[in-house]
Motif scaffolding. Structure first.
Motif, PDB file in Angstrom:
ATOM      1  N   VAL A 560       0.833  -1.205   0.000  1.00 51.35           N
ATOM      2  CA  VAL A 560       0.000   0.000   0.000  1.00 51.35           C
ATOM      3  C   VAL A 560       0.864   1.250   0.000  1.00 51.35           C
ATOM      4  CG1 VAL A 560      -1.654   1.327   1.373  1.00 51.35           C
ATOM      5  CG2 VAL A 560      -1.966  -1.136   1.069  1.00 51.35           C
ATOM      6  N   VAL A 561       1.926   1.266   0.831  1.00 50.99           N
ATOM      7  CA  VAL A 561       2.823   2.425   0.885  1.00 50.99           C
ATOM      8  C   VAL A 561       3.480   2.671  -0.477  1.00 50.99           C
ATOM      9  CG1 VAL A 561       4.937   3.310   1.925  1.00 50.99           C
ATOM     10  CG2 VAL A 561       3.193   2.248   3.373  1.00 50.99           C
ATOM     11  N   MET A 562       3.951   1.631  -1.109  1.00 45.58           N
ATOM     12  CA  MET A 562       4.581   1.790  -2.409  1.00 45.58           C
ATOM     13  C   MET A 562       3.602   2.326  -3.434  1.00 45.58           C
ATOM     14  SD  MET A 562       7.730   1.027  -2.094  1.00 45.58           S
ATOM     15  CE  MET A 562       8.167   0.878  -3.823  1.00 45.58           C
ATOM     16  N   GLY A 563       2.357   1.865  -3.377  1.00 42.73           N
ATOM     17  CA  GLY A 563       1.361   2.370  -4.317  1.00 42.73           C
ATOM     18  C   GLY A 563       1.066   3.838  -4.110  1.00 42.73           C
ATOM     19  N   VAL A 564       0.957   4.232  -2.821  1.00 41.42           N
ATOM     20  CA  VAL A 564       0.693   5.641  -2.522  1.00 41.42           C
ATOM     21  C   VAL A 564       1.840   6.523  -2.987  1.00 41.42           C
ATOM     22  CG1 VAL A 564       0.348   7.297  -0.635  1.00 41.42           C
ATOM     23  CG2 VAL A 564      -0.872   5.120  -0.611  1.00 41.42           C
ATOM     24  N   LEU A 565       3.069   6.090  -2.721  1.00 32.33           N
ATOM     25  CA  LEU A 565       4.229   6.872  -3.151  1.00 32.33           C
ATOM     26  C   LEU A 565       4.300   7.002  -4.666  1.00 32.33           C
ATOM     27  CD1 LEU A 565       6.987   5.573  -0.695  1.00 32.33           C
ATOM     28  CD2 LEU A 565       5.819   7.787  -0.647  1.00 32.33           C
ATOM     29  N   LEU A 566       3.991   5.936  -5.352  1.00 29.10           N
ATOM     30  CA  LEU A 566       4.049   5.986  -6.809  1.00 29.10           C
ATOM     31  C   LEU A 566       3.035   6.972  -7.394  1.00 29.10           C
ATOM     32  CD1 LEU A 566       4.513   2.206  -7.744  1.00 29.10           C
ATOM     33  CD2 LEU A 566       6.196   4.036  -7.952  1.00 29.10           C
ATOM     34  N   VAL A 567       1.940   7.176  -6.676  1.00 37.00           N
ATOM     35  CA  VAL A 567       0.930   8.125  -7.160  1.00 37.00           C
ATOM     36  C   VAL A 567       1.214   9.539  -6.650  1.00 37.00           C
ATOM     37  CG1 VAL A 567      -1.514   8.723  -7.090  1.00 37.00           C
ATOM     38  CG2 VAL A 567      -0.818   6.336  -7.337  1.00 37.00           C
ATOM     39  N   THR A 568       1.655   9.671  -5.382  1.00 34.79           N
ATOM     40  CA  THR A 568       1.811  10.981  -4.763  1.00 34.79           C
ATOM     41  C   THR A 568       3.025  11.742  -5.284  1.00 34.79           C
ATOM     42  OG1 THR A 568       0.802  10.082  -2.752  1.00 34.79           O
ATOM     43  CG2 THR A 568       1.967  12.183  -2.548  1.00 34.79           C
TER      44      THR A 568
END
Length: 623
Positions: A560-568
């Motif tokens: 989840v953290v990696m997904g958020v970072l990739l979008v943010t």
């Protein structure tokens, strides 16, 4: 103190003229003088101007080097560089290089006449295989073209006996030729008889084949050739391979080994053959490259430079320079001139026919057998030729040339500076046929079946040219074709036996096997240790349900953290660094929260990162 001087060719040596003699297809000769920088195209143009020939792309000039290896004169290279150490004056031969796939599309009668002369030589020297019926018809066409209609007052009962059309003529064949000449060809002019002969000859399997002797990987002798259809291989009494040009992907050679790489029945096919010398292998490769370019390419602009090796700095490079078959046919259709006069040579006046007919050469030929399998006719033919009738087909066997023919022919060849051109080509035994007459449809179906099976029987006799007519002639009395190869290729079974018989090689093989076994044991041990660690870890995790739940939760959190970072992160960079003026982005930039984040957090962080990068670069440059 003496000065060193480098010798340079003087103007006088450059202007020195060299005499060239070119032997034509009717054995007449023309001569001309060339200079040291004269290119091969000059000689070809000289001969074509002598004939007043426009369709000259089918022809070439052939010569033989001091090692008795045949070559085609390259038009773009100086003649002196190609002839090398050949004795002056130079002697060459004007011959057909590319046989037209459809002789009916030849525009001018002069070109057809020259092709007719070439085929007449091919028949006489045995390079064009003929069954009995075809041989009789071709011979009758030649007689009709040379003598005209049969006249009982001028022609005696055995008038064919004086004409040497085939290497060995039986009485049965001569009677059949006279029968066709008297009944079927009456009223035909010379041009029409020649055209009928071309039309019949071009349907034969060996039309346009210049046999190159080779050995395959088992050590068996084979003969390779290139035709308008593709690459062919003859062995024994069969055509064992036919690769169409569309299926041939690459031709290459290394030393004495020749490779043909292609596709057959949707599978990759690699054929390997061995020649007697590297020069013979290179000549074979060049012939294949030229024939493939001439017959396969649609335009000359599609022709590419071909390398004999996959490594760019190794091997020979060659490019066919000339028009391709389609361009030649198109150019022929545009010829708009009065047909030139055709000066036909009187039959029997050429030196090759007279000299060969008075030497009583022993040809490696069997008597011709009629096409109809009648027992009485078969025995009559055998009696006429003085041999016992043979009812069984000749089995495949290694090629043996008869002793005696090479001595006489070798002397005549060397006397003419080995320059009789196609006279030096392999002499092929005439094929016989015991098949019943078939309708055209049946013959077509049979041919398709044979091509599908891969092997096509072309004769009851073995395809065995005389050794003295090969590209690199040898003495028949010393073994003929078999001794043409100084280092014969051995079969795999024989090679294995010899390897196991040598104790030193056996010891080396055993040491290599021991090293391979030790390496395999080490690799298996390392793999077993790694697999043991992994299995124990998996067993530990799978035995504790609580540990499994923790691991799964951590994995979900990281994902989840990696997904958020990739979008943010890309979104923030777009807002902070880009100059895109969009209403949505403009409204976000005007908010007090964004301005506070930009000036209090993002700008100091960017300055700190740039400072660290500059310091690292300075340290790197100072070191």
């Amino acid at each position: 103190m003496k000065m060193l001087r480098f010798r340079s060719p003087s103007l006088r040596s450059l202007d020195q003229e060299i005499l060239c003699t070119i032997r034509l297809l009717d054995d007449s000769e023309i001569s001309c003088s060339i200079q040291r920088d004269t290119r091969g195209q000059f000689l070809l143009d000289h001969v074509c101007n002598h004939y007043n020939l426009l369709e000259k792309d089918y022809f070439g000039i052939r010569y033989v080097d001091p090692e008795k290896q045949r070559h085609w004169l390259e038009p773009n290279k100086p003649i002196v560089r190609q002839m090398k150490s050949a004795q002056q004056p130079y002697t060459m031969c004007f011959r057909v290089k590319f046989y037209p796939h459809e002789p009916m599309k030849i525009k001018e009668e002069l070109t057809r006449y020259l092709l007719y002369l070439q085929l007449k030589r091919d028949i006489y020297h045995g390079r064009l295989l003929c069954p009995f019926a075809e041989a009789a018809y071709l011979g009758a066409c030649i007689i009709q073209a040379e003598l005209g209609d049969y006249d009982p007052e001028e022609h005696p009962s055995d008038y064919i006996r004086d004409f040497k059309l085939f290497p060995k003529q039986s009485l049965k064949l001569e009677r059949k030729i006279m029968e066709i000449h008297k009944n079927e060809l009456r009223g035909q002019c010379a041009a029409l008889a020649e055209l009928n002969m071309l039309q019949r000859a071009h349907s034969l399997e060996t039309y346009g084949v210049d046999p190159h002797p080779c050995k395959d990987f088992t050590g068996s002798t084979a003969f390779l050739g290139f035709t308008a259809t593709g690459f062919v291989v003859f062995q024994g009494n069969k055509r064992i391979h036919l690769l169409k040009w569309a299926d041939v992907s690459k031709l290459k050679f290394e030393g004495k080994t020749f490779y043909v790489i292609g596709i057959q029945k949707e599978k990759k096919l690699v054929l390997t053959f061995h020649t007697s010398t590297p020069a013979a292998c290179k000549h074979l490769w060049k012939c294949g490259v030229e024939n493939q370019a001439f017959y396969k390419c649609a335009k000359s602009s599609q022709i590419k430079t071909v390398s004999s090796s996959n490594i760019f700095f190794k091997g020979s490079r060659f490019r066919y320079s000339g028009r391709v078959a389609k361009e030649v046919i198109e150019a022929s259709s545009k010829i708009q001139r009065e047909p030139p006069e055709v000066r036909r040579a009187q039959f029997g006046q050429s030196r090759s026919f007279n000299s060969l007919s008075h030497k009583n050469l022993i040809m490696n030929m069997e008597p011709l057998v009629p096409a109809l399998p009648s027992t009485n006719e078969y025995e009559e033919t055998a009696v006429d030729s003085g041999v016992a009738p043979v009812k069984d087909s000749v089995p495949l066997s290694p090629l043996k040339s008869l002793a005696g023919s090479a001595d006489a022919e070798q002397q005549s060849t060397e006397a003419g500076n080995s320059a009789s051109g196609n006279d030096l080509q392999p002499r092929v035994s005439m094929e016989t046929s015991s098949l019943r007459p078939q309708t055209p449809k049946a013959e077509h179906e049979l041919e398709e079946d044979d091509e599908a099976s891969g092997a096509l029987t072309i004769s009851e006799l073995t395809y065995s040219p005389c050794a003295s007519m090969l590209p690199t002639p040898v003495d028949d009395s010393q073994g003929g074709v078999d001794l043409l190869f100084s280092s014969p290729v051995q079969s795999p079974a024989r090679l294995l036996r010899e390897l196991h018989a040598d104790p030193d090689i056996q010891a080396q093989l055993e040491a290599e096997r021991e090293r391979d076994r030790a390496y395999e044991r080490t690799r298996l041990a390392a793999r077993s240790r790694m697999s043991g660690v992994l299995t124990s870890s998996l067993r530990l995790l799978s035995s504790n349900d609580r540990v499994n739940a923790c691991v799964l939760s951590v994995a979900r959190f990281v994902a989840v953290v990696m997904g958020v970072l990739l979008v943010t992160v890309p979104t923030l960079l777009l807002l902070l660094e880009s100059d895109i003026d969009v209403s949505f982005l403009h409204e976000i930039r005007q908010t007090p929260e964004f301005e506070q984040f930009h000036y209090e957090y993002y700008c100091p962080l960017r300055r700190w990162i740039l400072c660290k990068i500059s310091m690292a670069m300075e340290n790197l440059w100072s070191d």
